[in-house]
Design an enzyme around this catalytic site. Structure first.
Site, short mmCIF file in Angstrom:
data_model
loop_
_atom_site.label_atom_id
_atom_site.label_comp_id
_atom_site.label_asym_id
_atom_site.label_seq_id
_atom_site.Cartn_x
_atom_site.Cartn_y
_atom_site.Cartn_z
N PRO A 138 0.85 -1.20 0.00
CG PRO A 138 0.05 -1.01 2.18
CD PRO A 138 0.80 -1.93 1.27
CB CYS A 161 2.28 5.14 7.77
SG CYS A 161 2.40 6.75 6.94
CD GLN A 215 -1.80 -0.18 5.17
OE1 GLN A 215 -1.61 0.94 4.69
NE2 GLN A 215 -0.81 -1.01 5.50
N GLY A 226 10.45 -4.20 1.89
CA GLY A 226 11.51 -3.21 2.04
C GLY A 226 12.65 -3.37 1.06
#
Length: 343
Positions: free
Chosen positions: A19, A102, A72, A214
């Site tokens: 997302p 986030c 999400q 990542g």
């Protein structure tokens, strides 16, 4: 809203697209689905406040072709998250994910995102409320740590606390988030990647479904991670170079490589539909700039469609023709030189 695909949670490996705010809109998701039928797509993070007090349909509506699709949510009120999870289920989402990753200042101020890692009991309460509200899977995306909470042991405590609710699926961004001192952009690159922490989590908690996220950019990296964990979540590379999704599909499931020109042809009816709904062309074309990444003519393709350069569907057709001409010229040049070398 009905669903067109059934999400098989037991199917391994699992590949998903992360997302990403302003990027994984429904226009991008429709485009991304054309590259690979098996990947799992996510919405942008949608806050509970945006659903409860804002335009619910604008935030949650999607095309059934996007499935399998995960909503999400961002929030920290168990009651509000439960309410919005139920709404998401009613819309037809196949899973709900809670954002605990986030690092944005805006979401921190509203107790959303990575800052929640400091409150594992609250996160567990949120997950429990969400689970009780729906019949679809509820899971979590989080960092390996934040600020003064950077050790593997602290992450493990967080995971164990949440797992005690019955949550089985953890999407782990293999970087800490430094909420004090780094911008959200810097938090995507500056803290070093610690993949081994995620691998160790899977080794020590083998009953959990661990998905790594990542800095993953290639098929080779994806396959390497899958030796250690259950799934891989691709971030920005899936946006800038979406054909990577097709390459992963070929490597994992022996899917045929889709033709890029077929993809844009399949995208055109959708674009026409969105234009008929009143959507500006530029908000759609910005998502397809990476279609020809790494091919001759890709720069001209981006230039032709970015910054509002394309005004009509005809402009897209013209850009497609330019790409076809560029690729044909390159192929002819290479064939000519190969012929000379053979002689």
């Amino acid at each position: 809203m009905s669903t067109s695909n059934t999400l098989n949670l037991s199917k391994k490996p699992r590949i998903s697209v992360a997302p990403m705010m302003d990027w994984t809109t429904k226009d991008y998701r429709y485009f991304a689905r054309l590259f690979n039928p098996n990947i799992v797509l996510y919405t942008e993070m949608v806050t509970t406040g945006a659903i409860i007090f804002g335009d619910e349909k604008r935030h949650l509506d999607f095309n059934t072709q996007e499935q399998p699709l995960v909503l999400q949510l961002g929030g920290s009120s168990p009651k509000d998250l439960a309410h919005c999870s139920k709404i998401g289920q009613d819309y037809g989402y196949q899973e709900i994910n809670l954002n605990v990753g986030c690092p944005s200042d805006r979401v921190q101020n509203n107790k959303i995102g990575a800052c929640l890692m400091a409150e594992p009991d609250l996160v567990a309460e949120c997950i429990t409320s969400m689970q009780h509200a729906v019949q679809i899977p509820v899971h979590i995306k989080h960092r390996i740590g934040i600020d003064d909470m950077q050790s593997y042991e602290e992450m493990l405590h967080f995971v164990d606390t949440v797992a005690a609710t019955g949550c089985q699926h953890f999407v782990v961004h293999a970087r800490i988030a430094l909420l004090k001192g780094l911008s959200p952009k810097e938090n995507r690159d500056v803290p070093p990647l610690r993949y081994e922490d995620v691998y160790r989590l899977k080794r020590e908690r083998p009953h959990l479904f661990i998905e790594i996220n990542g800095g993953i950019k290639t098929v080779e990296e994806t396959l390497q991670h899958l030796k250690h964990v259950d799934g891989v979540m691709i971030g920005r590379e899936a946006y800038h170079n979406p054909y990577l999704l097709a390459e992963i599909g070929h490597a994992l499931w022996n899917d045929e490589h889709p033709d890029r020109f077929d993809i844009i042809q399949n995208m055109l009816p959708y674009i026409e539909q969105r234009l008929a709904q009143g959507a500006p062309l530029s908000i759609i074309t910005r998502h397809i700039l990476g279609l020809f990444q790494n091919l001759p003519g890709a720069r001209k393709w981006r230039q032709a469609l970015s910054g509002g350069q394309a005004k009509t569907i005809d402009d897209i057709h013209h850009a497609v023709q330019q790409m076809q001409d560029a690729i044909q010229r390159t192929e002819a040049y290479l064939a000519q030189h190969q012929s000379i070398n053979d002689e």
